[in-house]
Design an enzyme around this catalytic site. Structure first.
Site, PDB file in Angstrom:
ATOM      1  N   CYS A   8       5.799  19.117  -8.407  1.00  0.00           N
ATOM      2  CA  CYS A   8       7.364  18.882  -8.924  1.00  0.00           C
ATOM      3  C   CYS A   8       7.651  20.102  -8.791  1.00  0.00           C
ATOM      4  O   CYS A   8       7.803  20.605  -9.986  1.00  0.00           O
ATOM      5  CB  CYS A   8       6.541  17.582  -9.908  1.00  0.00           C
ATOM      6  SG  CYS A   8       8.957  16.514  -9.895  1.00  0.00           S
TER       7      CYS A   8
ATOM      8  N   ILE B 129       0.889  -8.705  20.311  1.00  0.00           N
ATOM      9  CA  ILE B 129       2.001  -9.340  19.449  1.00  0.00           C
ATOM     10  C   ILE B 129       2.991  -8.789  20.242  1.00  0.00           C
ATOM     11  O   ILE B 129       3.441 -10.270  20.105  1.00  0.00           O
ATOM     12  CB  ILE B 129       1.941  -8.290  17.556  1.00  0.00           C
ATOM     13  CG1 ILE B 129       0.439  -8.798  17.669  1.00  0.00           C
ATOM     14  CG2 ILE B 129       3.096  -8.623  17.601  1.00  0.00           C
ATOM     15  CD1 ILE B 129       0.058  -7.384  16.363  1.00  0.00           C
TER      16      ILE B 129
ATOM     17  N   HIS C  43       0.576  -1.277  -0.017  1.00  0.00           N
ATOM     18  CA  HIS C  43      -0.276   0.087   0.232  1.00  0.00           C
ATOM     19  C   HIS C  43       0.436   0.721   0.383  1.00  0.00           C
ATOM     20  O   HIS C  43       0.489   2.201   0.334  1.00  0.00           O
ATOM     21  CB  HIS C  43      -1.272   0.116   1.146  1.00  0.00           C
ATOM     22  CG  HIS C  43      -1.868  -1.316   0.931  1.00  0.00           C
ATOM     23  ND1 HIS C  43      -2.582  -1.337   2.243  1.00  0.00           N
ATOM     24  CD2 HIS C  43      -2.310  -2.610  -0.368  1.00  0.00           C
ATOM     25  CE1 HIS C  43      -3.627  -2.326   1.943  1.00  0.00           C
ATOM     26  NE2 HIS C  43      -3.233  -2.669   0.644  1.00  0.00           N
TER      27      HIS C  43
END
Length: 236
Positions: free
Chosen positions: A144, A228, A111
């Site tokens: 940019c 976790i 992603h």
């Protein structure tokens, strides 16, 4: 089970980073719901949408700017350092796997990555600090410096095509591993969530470590519902 595997593939989702203070999308009152990402087609078509997208981006960045790798990230990094896991496939955009010591080629980002920006035309990479300074000084969405094109956070937005090279690498890893270790993913966001199922269908063992049940629990060889950081280092 993991110690017997010849080649382990890692697959991580938001749950590995919530322990670092990064909010996920599905928690009640998640800040992501108040600062929803702008769909890609709207971002392209409307300068006001691009302005709002950048405003929301920086609000979210400020919420977890002090996040550091969790014990889960460090456990994954240790497994990769051992040579038994060549890379980790991740749905996350926070860059915490790299912050744990992994090189870019060891992290397959499905992603994208929210720690920098890129031009949609020439693909030039842009430092977020410079982008933010430009945005806050002018109030206009950044363009940019190299080509004048539209600059966007280097994440994959809703409606944007999945990145071909990371998808190819993830498929190859899923088809060559003999065990896939899923950590902190709800396994409901596709096509990313298809890789653990693909590995299992190809004969690999499937291990899932997640606080909540997932749609693949029934076919997994081992499921651990726990925090976790508390269980992954010992499991590895």
């Amino acid at each position: 089970m993991i110690e017997e595997a010849r080649l382990v593939a890692g697959f991580t989702g938001a749950g590995i980073s919530t322990e670092s203070g990064v909010p996920d999308f599905r928690s009640p009152d998640s800040p992501w719901m108040r600062n929803k990402p702008i769909p890609f087609d709207v971002f392209l078509q409307d300068v006001e949408a691009r302005r709002e997208a950048w405003r929301r981006k920086f609000v979210m960045d400020d919420l977890y700017q002090g996040a550091r790798p969790s014990q889960g990230h460090l456990a994954i990094a240790a497994l990769i350092s051992s040579g038994r896991m060549p890379a980790v496939i991740t749905q996350n955009i926070d860059g915490l796997h790299q912050a744990s010591g992994l090189a870019d080629h060891q992290v397959i980002e499905l992603h994208g990555n929210g720690t920098y920006a890129a031009c949609l035309d020439c693909r030039s990479r842009h430092d977020l600090r410079e982008v933010r300074a430009q945005f806050e000084a002018s109030g206009n969405p950044p363009t940019c410096k190299a080509c004048g094109g539209v600059v966007k956070s280097a994440t994959i937005s809703f409606g944007q095509s999945m990145p071909q090279e990371p998808m190819r690498k993830a498929q190859k890893l899923a088809l060559t591993c003999d065990l896939i270790l899923v950590v902190g993913s709800s396994l409901v966001v596709y096509p990313a969530a298809g890789f653990p199922a693909l590995a299992k269908e190809n004969g690999a063992k499937l291990v899932i470590v997640n606080r909540e049940p997932t749609p693949l629990d029934d076919i997994a060889d081992l499921v651990v519902h726990a925090e976790i950081g508390q269980v992954l280092p010992g499991l590895i």
